[in-house]
Motif scaffolding. Structure first.
Motif, PDB file in Angstrom:
ATOM      1  N   GLN A 282       8.142   1.492  -0.696  1.00  0.00           N
ATOM      2  CA  GLN A 282       6.425   1.524  -0.314  1.00  0.00           C
ATOM      3  C   GLN A 282       6.463   1.976   0.949  1.00  0.00           C
ATOM      4  N   GLN A 283       7.404   3.158   1.239  1.00  0.00           N
ATOM      5  CA  GLN A 283       7.362   3.598   2.524  1.00  0.00           C
ATOM      6  C   GLN A 283       6.172   4.535   2.988  1.00  0.00           C
ATOM      7  N   ARG A 284       5.870   4.486   4.487  1.00  0.00           N
ATOM      8  CA  ARG A 284       5.222   5.413   4.979  1.00  0.00           C
ATOM      9  C   ARG A 284       5.971   6.772   5.548  1.00  0.00           C
TER      10      ARG A 284
ATOM     11  N   THR B   3       7.314   8.823   8.090  1.00  0.00           N
ATOM     12  CA  THR B   3       7.833   8.829   9.714  1.00  0.00           C
ATOM     13  C   THR B   3       7.961  10.163  10.124  1.00  0.00           C
TER      14      THR B   3
ATOM     15  N   HIS C  39      -0.844   9.292  11.793  1.00  0.00           N
ATOM     16  CA  HIS C  39       0.097  10.203  10.806  1.00  0.00           C
ATOM     17  C   HIS C  39       0.986  11.303  11.216  1.00  0.00           C
TER      18      HIS C  39
ATOM     19  N   THR D  74      -5.227   3.920   2.556  1.00  0.00           N
ATOM     20  CA  THR D  74      -5.876   5.220   3.054  1.00  0.00           C
ATOM     21  C   THR D  74      -5.659   6.393   1.829  1.00  0.00           C
TER      22      THR D  74
ATOM     23  N   THR E 276      -4.307  11.289  -1.285  1.00  0.00           N
ATOM     24  CA  THR E 276      -3.328  10.379  -0.564  1.00  0.00           C
ATOM     25  C   THR E 276      -2.587  11.280   0.643  1.00  0.00           C
TER      26      THR E 276
ATOM     27  N   GLU F  40       0.100   9.829   1.802  1.00  0.00           N
ATOM     28  CA  GLU F  40       1.247   9.102   1.996  1.00  0.00           C
ATOM     29  C   GLU F  40       2.139   8.812   0.538  1.00  0.00           C
TER      30      GLU F  40
ATOM     31  N   LEU G 112       3.867   5.723  -0.863  1.00  0.00           N
ATOM     32  CA  LEU G 112       3.108   4.706  -0.745  1.00  0.00           C
ATOM     33  C   LEU G 112       2.324   4.636  -2.201  1.00  0.00           C
TER      34      LEU G 112
END
Length: 203
Positions: free
Chosen positions: A3-5, A7, A41, A103, A118, A120, A123
């Motif tokens: 569930q990572q955003r 980087t 972002h 988001t 999305t 992301e 996510l």
């Protein structure tokens, strides 16, 4: 990825791997710690540098970068055109609080599928949740993070305005798109304030 955003470091690595940024540009940007603000972002950070694509010389705009990201993660790219979206049906898919939390922005609602934008790709928790609630297929697409944030606010405000005006007994406007409803409501009874910022944006 779980569930990572995304980087900034990861995105820069991909941009250098794909030859979109030169190693010099990518590493220089990676060293600027002031850019690592949580809420921004990574694509917005890169677009703000006004770099050119090292392969083609074209400007790296936010839309260009979102399209690149979509290709990189193997998802379709979606350009959000507010005039082509049925705001009243997409805002019924999820509450504004839920959409804001992840988001995400529903952009199309069909009989058995909902398309959700999305920025992301990793996510993904919301996809299973929405599938369970809606009992429909959920198809995620990649869109510009700023377009998602902006239209998230505007679409939900717009839906609220249209609903509010209809409750006050306006002439029937069903069957029209939300944008057409808005124009008609504004023209028939002035119940909508044309200075509402979200209305001005969409018009």
């Amino acid at each position: 990825h779980g569930q990572q955003r995304l980087t900034l470091q990861g995105v820069l690595l991909w941009l250098m791997e794909d030859g979109v940024l030169t190693p010099d540009e990518g590493e220089k940007l990676g060293r600027e710690r002031r850019l690592y603000r949580d809420q921004v972002h990574p694509l917005v950070v890169v677009a703000d540098q006004h770099y050119k694509d090292a392969r083609s010389g074209k400007s790296l705009t936010l839309d260009t970068l979102a399209e690149w990201l979509a290709g990189r993660v193997g998802m379709p790219y979606y350009h959000i055109d507010p005039l082509k979206i049925d705001v009243s049906s997409v805002t019924e898919v999820a509450s504004s609080a839920y959409a804001g939390r992840f988001t995400i922005l529903p952009v199309e609602v069909g009989a058995d599928e909902v398309v959700v934008a999305t920025a992301e790709p990793f996510l993904t928790e919301w996809q299973g949740e929405l599938r369970g609630i809606l009992r429909k297929k959920v198809r995620p697409v990649i869109a510009s993070p700023l377009a998602i944030s902006r239209f998230l606010v505007e679409f939900y405000n717009l839906a609220k305005s249209v609903k509010g005006a209809q409750k006050k007994g306006s002439t029937s406007v069903s069957g029209l798109s939300s944008f057409e409803q808005l124009v008609q409501l504004g023209g028939t009874n002035r119940q909508l304030d044309a200075n509402d910022q979200h209305i001005v944006h969409i018009v």
